[in-house]
Design a protein around this motif. Sequence first.
Motif, PDB file in Angstrom:
ATOM      1  N   ARG A  83      -1.515  -3.564  -7.719  1.00  0.00           N
ATOM      2  CA  ARG A  83      -2.373  -3.594  -6.533  1.00  0.00           C
ATOM      3  C   ARG A  83      -2.515  -4.979  -5.891  1.00  0.00           C
ATOM      4  NH1 ARG A  83      -6.134   0.669  -6.220  1.00  0.00           N
ATOM      5  NH2 ARG A  83      -5.318   2.494  -7.281  1.00  0.00           N
ATOM      6  N   THR A 283      -5.295   4.657   1.317  1.00  0.00           N
ATOM      7  CA  THR A 283      -4.279   4.309   0.343  1.00  0.00           C
ATOM      8  C   THR A 283      -3.966   2.816   0.476  1.00  0.00           C
ATOM      9  OG1 THR A 283      -2.086   4.834  -0.527  1.00  0.00           O
ATOM     10  CG2 THR A 283      -2.345   4.938   1.867  1.00  0.00           C
ATOM     11  N   PRO A 284      -3.910   2.107  -0.660  1.00  0.00           N
ATOM     12  CA  PRO A 284      -4.196   2.559  -2.011  1.00  0.00           C
ATOM     13  C   PRO A 284      -5.662   2.968  -2.167  1.00  0.00           C
ATOM     14  CG  PRO A 284      -3.042   0.446  -2.031  1.00  0.00           C
ATOM     15  CD  PRO A 284      -3.479   0.699  -0.628  1.00  0.00           C
ATOM     16  N   HIS A 696      -3.128   3.750   5.145  1.00  0.00           N
ATOM     17  CA  HIS A 696      -2.962   2.365   4.711  1.00  0.00           C
ATOM     18  C   HIS A 696      -3.493   1.455   5.817  1.00  0.00           C
ATOM     19  CE1 HIS A 696      -0.870  -1.364   3.604  1.00  0.00           C
ATOM     20  NE2 HIS A 696      -0.623  -0.834   2.415  1.00  0.00           N
ATOM     21  N   GLY A 763      -0.153   0.744  -5.719  1.00  0.00           N
ATOM     22  CA  GLY A 763      -0.142   0.431  -4.300  1.00  0.00           C
ATOM     23  C   GLY A 763       1.259   0.204  -3.775  1.00  0.00           C
ATOM     24  N   TYR A 770       2.377   6.299  -6.544  1.00  0.00           N
ATOM     25  CA  TYR A 770       1.737   5.980  -5.264  1.00  0.00           C
ATOM     26  C   TYR A 770       0.840   7.122  -4.803  1.00  0.00           C
ATOM     27  CZ  TYR A 770       1.319   4.316  -0.410  1.00  0.00           C
ATOM     28  OH  TYR A 770       0.837   3.867   0.804  1.00  0.00           O
TER      29      TYR A 770
END
Length: 810
Positions: A83, A283-284, A696, A763, A770
Motif C-alpha cells: 500500500r 480502492t485501495p 481510485h 493497492g 487488488y
Amino acid sequence: MARGWRLLWRIAAFLIVVTAAVAFLSYRNLLVNALPKTIGTLDLPDLRKPVEVYRDDWGVPHIFAENDPDLFRAAGFVAAQDRLWQMDFYRRAATGRLSEVFGEKTLEDDKFLRLWGFDRIARAISDTLSAQSRLALQAYAAGVNAFIESHKTDYPIEFSLLKYKPEKWRIEDSIAFTRLMAWKLSFSWYVEPVLSELVARLGPQRAREVFPDFPKQGPLVIPQQTRPFWSEVQHFLKAGELVHNLLGIHGGRIGSNAWAVSGRRTECGKPILANDPHLELMTPAIWYEMHLSSPSLDVAGVTLPGVPGVVIGHNQNIAWGLTNGMVDDVDFYVERINPQDSTQYWDGRNWLTFETVIEEIAVKDGQTVTLEIRSTRNGIVVSDMHPVWANGTDVISMKWVGQTPTDDLGAYLNLMQAADRTQFIDALRGFTVPAQNFVFATAEGDIGYQLAGRIPIRHRTTGLLPHQGWRLTGQWLSDVPFEHLPHLLNPEQGYIATANNKIVSDSYPYYLSDLWEPPGRAERIQQWFAGQDTFAVRDFQAMQQDIESSHARLLMTILTDALQPRVDSTANDSLRVFFNLIKDWSDGIESQDSIPVSIYHAFLYKVTENTLKDEMGDSLYQHYIKTSNVPLRVITSLLQKERSNWFDDVTTEHVETKDDILEKSLLDGVRMLRARAGDSIANWRWGEIHTLTMRHVLGVVEPLGVALNIGPFAMGGSTMTINNSEHRFSQPFDSVIGPSMRQIVDLCDPQHALAVMPTGQSGQRLSDHYKDQTSLWLQGEYRSRSLNKAEVQQSAPHKLLLVPTTAAFE
C-alpha cells in the motif's frame, strides 16, 4: 504520388502502434515489477531476529516475530509492500502537501488541511509520546523506509504517473494520518455553521423544527455580535467540501453497526460479536488486514495503512468493534479585534496577541504559496481562509478536541494486549479522539459497551451555536469524566447494539451531541434480537446482509394513508398508476430488483426538497443536506405531524398542505426517474440506478478510471438498512459509503474470525489481491482468519523470511 502518401500513412500508423505498444509494455513492466516479493528471503536492516511473514490465500500477512520492535518493523515493511502509494497519498493529505504532486488544483485543499494543522499536532504529540508508542512508531517507520530505500526502481505505478518519488517516512506521518481520520469522523465543523445560519435567517422557532434535538427549553438566540458568522465561514466550508470529495467522503456522514450477544443467547454458550464500519468505498480499501504475533502480542484485524497496530479485531481473549460516537467535538467563537492593533483580540479583560504560524505550500510547476495561520486562546482562526474577512473587525476561531496532544496509539497498544474486560476498559481511558463506541466480548463470557473519547464540558451552553470568544459562556471548562461516559456491561437483555443512534436519555447530565443517526438501523437490529432467542454465527451473517428498512415502512404508511383517498377520487392517471405501483411495497425490503424501492427513494428525495428548500433557498439547502442524517431525521419528524408551516410552498400564492406536498413529491420523483433512467419502468430497478463504483483517487481521469476503478455493481439497501449502501443526498443515487469491512468473532473459538473487505489487500493493480474479495463482499460471503500459527504455517501459500542485516539504509 498517392501511393507515396499511403506508404507514409502506413509508416506513421505503424510507428504509433509501436509507440503505444512500447508504452503499454513499459507501464506493464512497472506494474509487474512493483508487485511485492512474498516468497523467499529478504534482508531487513536493524532486525534483532528473523521474522516470518506468511500470506494466506487472500494476501493477508501473518507476521511472527520474537520481539515487538521487530514485529512493528516488519509490519511497516509489509504494509509498504502492498500500500505504499496509498500511504503516501494520505500522508500528503494529512500534512497538506498534495499540491507538490497534483499542482494548483489542490491548493485550496492544502490550505484547509494546513489550517487544521494535523502535522503541527503530530509534531506536538511526538514530543510527548510514551516510550511504548515511540518504540512502535519508530520501528514501523523504519520498516517503511527500508522498503522505500530498497525498491527505488520498483515503486507502485502511481508514482510514475505523477512523476515523483516517496520521501522517508516519519513517525509524525503516522500520527498526522490518525488525526486526519479523526477529522473525517467529525461533523460539527460543518453542521454548526449551517445551523447558525438557519437560526439567523429563519428565527429560532422555525429553526427548531428543522434541526433535530434542539434544546427544548431556553433561548436559542445568536447574539448580534456573531451575526456575520455565515459569511465569514463559507470559504472554509467550501474548502472542506473539496477535501471531502478528494478523500471520497461524498455521503457527508459516516456510521457503522456493532453488536454483541451474550453466551446465554448463543448456541455455543459464549458471546459472538459483529462489526461493519461504514466508510468511503474506494480502492485501495481504507483498511489493511494483518495478524501481528510476538511473545507479548497476538492480535488480528484491520489496521490503517501507515499506522502500527490493529484498530478493530481480536486477540485470544477479547474481540471488539467500533461505531462512531457522533459527538459534538468542535465549537466556533467570534473574536473581537482591537481596532487600534489588528494583531490583538479581546479575551474579556485584556487585548491578547494572536499566535501566528507561517506555512509554506509548495506547488508543482508553480511558486511556493505562503499561508499565515492565526490562533486565539479558543483555537485556529478559520475566517482567514477568505481574503475579504482576513482584515475584518472580527474573526471566527474554531476549537477541536483533536488539537490537544494525546497518546492515542498508547491506548491502542494496551487495548490489543487486553486479557479481560478490566484491562480493555482501562486501556480506553487513554483514548481521546475521535470519540468512539467500543463494543466488546470476552472469552470469559462478558459483553460490554463503552463510549471512549474526550467530550468537552461547556460553560452554561451546548456547542450548537457560535460563542462570543471574550465571554465565559461557551468556554471549555473540563472533560466529561471517563466514569461518567455512557457504558454498559452484561445487560439483562443479553445483547448490546449500536448503530450511531442516540446513546443516552434526555436525563443524561452532560451534553454529548445532537448529530445522532436516525434510529432505523438500530431498530432493525433490535427487531432481530427480539425475534429469536438463540443466535449463531450464521445469524449474524444474515443480519449484516439485511436490507429491510423500518424507516421506509414508516414513511410508506404515511404516504399511502394520506394519498389513498386522493387516488380513489383523482382524474390524474399518472398519480393512480404510480401510487398503485408503490402502495403494495410494505415489507421495506430494499432489493436491487425492486422498482417500488426506486420510486420510494425518489419520493423521499423530492419530499425533503419540496418541504424545506423554498424557505431555506437553494444555497443554504444544499449545505443543509450535505450531512444527510439531519434532513432524514427532520423530514421523518415533520411527516409524522398533520400540520406544519414547512409544508406550505412560500413561492406560491396557494397554501399547501402535507398531502399536497406528498402528492407533488411522488409525481416529481417519477419525473426524476424518467429523466435519469428513461420512460421504460423496467429500467427503474433499484440496482440499475443505485450502483457502486469503488474509485481510485486517480480514477476520475480516463482511461485511468477503466484501469483502476472497481465496478459498477448493482446495489440493494440504502443508508437506512443494516447492510448500508449510502448515496449522496445531494447527488442521488450512486452508492458511495458502506461496510468498509465486515467482521464476526465467535468467542467459543477466539482463534478464528470471519472477515471480508470490499476490494482486497493490495493497492497494486496487477496483484491477484487488488479486488479478489469484492465478489465475496457483494454476495455476503466471508473468509476465515486464524491466529493459530501451526494452522497458518500449514495453509499459507506464501512465506517470506525477513532476516537481520548489518547494512543500514542511509
